[in-house]
Write an enzyme that holds these catalytic residues in place. Sequence first.
Site, PDB file in Angstrom:
ATOM      1  N   GLY A 192       0.829  -1.210   0.000  1.00 27.24           N
ATOM      2  CA  GLY A 192       0.000   0.000   0.000  1.00 27.24           C
ATOM      3  C   GLY A 192       0.856   1.249   0.000  1.00 27.24           C
ATOM      4  O   GLY A 192       2.095   1.169   0.086  1.00 27.24           O
ATOM      5  N   GLU A 225      -0.509 -10.525   3.801  1.00 27.47           N
ATOM      6  CA  GLU A 225      -0.183  -9.580   4.881  1.00 27.47           C
ATOM      7  C   GLU A 225      -0.434 -10.226   6.246  1.00 27.47           C
ATOM      8  O   GLU A 225       0.358 -10.052   7.171  1.00 27.47           O
ATOM      9  CB  GLU A 225      -1.045  -8.322   4.753  1.00 27.47           C
ATOM     10  CG  GLU A 225      -0.636  -7.441   3.580  1.00 27.47           C
ATOM     11  CD  GLU A 225      -1.584  -6.280   3.340  1.00 27.47           C
ATOM     12  OE1 GLU A 225      -1.154  -5.299   2.732  1.00 27.47           O
ATOM     13  OE2 GLU A 225      -2.769  -6.357   3.742  1.00 27.47           O
ATOM     14  N   LYS A 235      -7.145   6.927   9.574  1.00 32.67           N
ATOM     15  CA  LYS A 235      -7.372   5.485   9.753  1.00 32.67           C
ATOM     16  C   LYS A 235      -7.815   5.133  11.181  1.00 32.67           C
ATOM     17  O   LYS A 235      -8.149   3.985  11.466  1.00 32.67           O
ATOM     18  CB  LYS A 235      -6.087   4.707   9.424  1.00 32.67           C
ATOM     19  CG  LYS A 235      -5.470   5.028   8.086  1.00 32.67           C
ATOM     20  CD  LYS A 235      -6.356   4.604   6.958  1.00 32.67           C
ATOM     21  CE  LYS A 235      -5.778   4.859   5.575  1.00 32.67           C
ATOM     22  NZ  LYS A 235      -4.632   4.076   5.202  1.00 32.67           N
TER      23      LYS A 235
HETATM   24  C1  5RP Z   1      -3.347  -3.550   1.458  1.00 30.64           C
HETATM   25  C2  5RP Z   1      -3.624  -2.947   2.783  1.00 30.64           C
HETATM   26  C3  5RP Z   1      -3.109  -1.567   3.027  1.00 30.64           C
HETATM   27  O1  5RP Z   1      -2.244  -1.591   4.102  1.00 30.64           O
HETATM   28  C4  5RP Z   1      -4.260  -0.653   3.332  1.00 30.64           C
HETATM   29  O2  5RP Z   1      -5.181  -0.728   2.254  1.00 30.64           O
HETATM   30  C5  5RP Z   1      -3.795   0.787   3.530  1.00 30.64           C
HETATM   31  O3  5RP Z   1      -3.336   1.308   2.326  1.00 30.64           O
HETATM   32  P1  5RP Z   1      -2.673   2.758   2.222  1.00 30.64           P
HETATM   33  O4  5RP Z   1      -1.407   2.687   2.990  1.00 30.64           O
HETATM   34  O5  5RP Z   1      -2.445   2.935   0.745  1.00 30.64           O
HETATM   35  O6  5RP Z   1      -3.635   3.760   2.778  1.00 30.64           O
HETATM   36  O7  5RP Z   1      -4.192  -3.532   3.658  1.00 30.64           O
HETATM   37  O8  5RP Z   1      -3.945  -4.808   1.335  1.00 30.64           O
END
Ligand code: 5RP
Length: 226
Positions: A24, A100, A118
């Site tokens: 991500g 992950e 978040k």
């Molecule tokens: C990927 C994920 C990412 O960690 C999550 O979507 C956060 O993404 P970003 O850092 O682009 O905001 O779980 O599967």
Amino acid sequence: MKKAAAIEALKFVKPGMNIGLGTGSTANHFIEALGARVKEGLDVRGVPTSKATEELAREHGIPLVRLHDYPHLDLTVDGADEFDPEFRLIKGGGGALLREKIVASSSRFMVVIADESKRVKKLGKFPLPVEVVVFGIKATIWKIERAFKFLKLDVKMVLRVKDGNPFVTENGNFILDCSIGEIPDPARLEGLLKSIPGVVETGLFIGICGIVLMGTPKGVTEFKRG
Ligand code: 5RP
């Protein structure tokens, strides 16, 4: 804010570590920052959680190894779609949730890096990704709906689509994005969903994350699980 949190996470990196590399945009900042340290001589190895992460890590000169060969990692650094006060997460916005979760749960500790958007009081504002096997998907969907009904949760389930076609994970599965709203008991939901044949993994990470580094306009705030 994402970048600031990612740079802060470098303080947990020690020479000789084997490190899970998340997926991500936030994780990408960490990979870039780690790559810069590697170029200065830091000796670490990374385990990527996706092809995109693997490519970026290679580009930045981070030596890569397989989890198969290093099943006990020292640390995983990854982003999240949501985190709550109990360090529970929703992940999988980027579709890499299964790898992950395997990588993070194989690590002595997981550091989540995120911007303040978040942070939630209750998980569920972000649609929960559920990775399912393609075979018999309608039967699996029916069982998932039944599980949500059992928990008296109203859910809107959508098959994730990319460029007009179902999104296929790197494990060859599909993803159902489940808009639930506040999840009253994430562990119960996780247990129920994981008991359904055809459900491979959910984006709920419970009891895995120990530290959150949250980037804010005023700096990075650190939350540590007791
Ligand atoms: C990927 C994920 C990412 O960690 C999550 O979507 C956060 O993404 P970003 O850092 O682009 O905001 O779980 O599967």
